[in-house]
Design an enzyme around this catalytic site. Structure first.
Site, PDB file in Angstrom:
ATOM      1  CG  LEU A  48      -2.307  -0.535   1.139  1.00  0.00           C
ATOM      2  CD1 LEU A  48      -3.007  -0.419   2.495  1.00  0.00           C
ATOM      3  CD2 LEU A  48      -3.118   0.170   0.072  1.00  0.00           C
ATOM      4  CG  ASP A  49       1.137   3.614  -3.467  1.00  0.00           C
ATOM      5  OD1 ASP A  49       2.196   2.987  -3.668  1.00  0.00           O
ATOM      6  OD2 ASP A  49       0.243   3.734  -4.327  1.00  0.00           O
ATOM      7  N   PRO A  50       2.335   4.993   0.659  1.00  0.00           N
ATOM      8  CG  PRO A  50       4.514   5.760   1.027  1.00  0.00           C
ATOM      9  CD  PRO A  50       3.651   5.087  -0.011  1.00  0.00           C
ATOM     10  CB  ALA A  52      -2.964   4.079  -0.019  1.00  0.00           C
ATOM     11  NE  ARG A 184       0.430   4.854  -7.090  1.00  0.00           N
ATOM     12  CZ  ARG A 184       1.727   4.762  -7.361  1.00  0.00           C
ATOM     13  NH1 ARG A 184       2.393   5.828  -7.796  1.00  0.00           N
ATOM     14  NH2 ARG A 184       2.362   3.624  -7.224  1.00  0.00           N
TER      15      ARG A 184
END
Length: 314
Positions: A48-50, A52, A184
């Site tokens: 998970l992206d930062p 998110a 994204r």
């Protein structure tokens, strides 16, 4: 009798489901789990992206061996897509690199775009991602302004909803997709099909690998009591209880004949079976780590071991 698995030093062994907060990396969340688990090994089932938040499934101890074999699970996300500008990261943390007017949109137009994006398709991961190039995460290269070329991969959009909001430049996106899908990139594609540019301003994973937000524990509340049974993780596998006379053979990693003429799929490389013991001293009759012998592949009328968890008796 096979031996019950021993948790070395009393360390947790199984699955914990985090609600990862915004602002930390997936590896940062793993570090917290490792500390709680007494520095036991841990691995997550999807970055998970930062920027998110949401469901982060973490396997601990020997459960990490399952991660490469859980490849058919879907994930669900809710996102906000801001139209009119593209960023180098495809989210609000990046620099704006392109801009265009936001067209007047109708819900009907959004429904058409959503329908057109369903199904299997090739998707190129964003340069700012955890994908590795010659062993280096591509986001590291991208931040050094080095050229990054990532190969397109096949993904599947299972469900997609795109809705208007009170702000005509912001769309609400809900998607169910295959593992490895970049929301994204999907956001950029949606914007392009609407005749403009776009980037995500929020992203929340609402389900992953059989777990939902309701199963999550806040990272600040994480303790050894947070580790859950992992039966949901095995939902992508067929299951078979082994005959008592074959238990020792299975625990030694030997091939096992399929019982009762059972047929699991086509017997291809993707056919995986969770082999279980029905010895009640090793569990309560449910799918737990205590009665899981291992994960087996199907070859003709035999089960061939991929991972063996249960130790044979001495």
């Amino acid at each position: 009798m096979a031996r019950r698995k021993v948790y070395s030093g009393g360390l947790p062994f199984g699955v914990v489901v985090l609600d990862k907060p915004i602002g930390i990396t997936s590896n940062g969340a793993l570090s917290v789990v490792r500390r709680v688990a007494g520095n036991n090994r841990a691995g997550h089932m999807g970055t998970l992206d930062p920027f998110a938040s949401g469901v982060q499934v973490v396997c601990v101890g020997q459960a990490t061996k399952l991660i490469p074999h859980i490849h058919s699970s879907t994930k669900a996300y809710s996102a906000s897509l801001t139209l009119g500008s593209a960023t180098d990261t495809a989210d609000h943390t990046g620099e704006v690199i392109l801009s265009a007017p936001v067209p007047i949109l109708t819900q009907g137009q959004l429904d058409v775009v959503a329908l057109s994006l369903l199904g299997h398709q090739m998707q190129t991961p964003p340069a700012f991602s955890a994908k590795k190039v010659a062993g280096v995460p591509s986001h590291v290269l991208a931040r050094e302004n080095r050229a990054v070329e990532l190969a397109a991969v096949e993904v599947e959009i299972v469900e997609l909803s795109i809705q208007l909001t009170s702000d005509p430049s912001i769309l609400a996106v809900d998607v169910v997709c295959s593992r490895g899908t970049y929301v994204r990139t999907l956001g950029e594609t949606i914007a392009q099909r609407l005749g403009t540019y776009g980037h995500l301003t929020s992203l929340r994973r609402t389900s992953s690998d059989g777990y939902s937000i309701d199963d999550c524990v806040e990272i600040d509340s994480l303790s050894r009591d947070s580790f859950l049974p992992f039966s949901k993780v095995l939902s992508s596998f067929d299951t078979m209880f082994i005959e008592p006379g074959l238990l020792q053979r299975a625990c030694h990693g030997g091939p096992i004949p399929l019982s009762g003429g059972r047929n699991f799929g086509e017997g291809g490389s993707d056919s995986l079976v969770a082999l279980l013991s029905d010895d009640r001293s090793l569990g309560d009759g449910e799918v737990t780590f205590d009665n899981l012998i291992g994960i087996y592949g199907v070859s003709g009328d035999m089960l061939i071991p991929k991972i063996v968890f249960m130790a044979p008796s001495l």
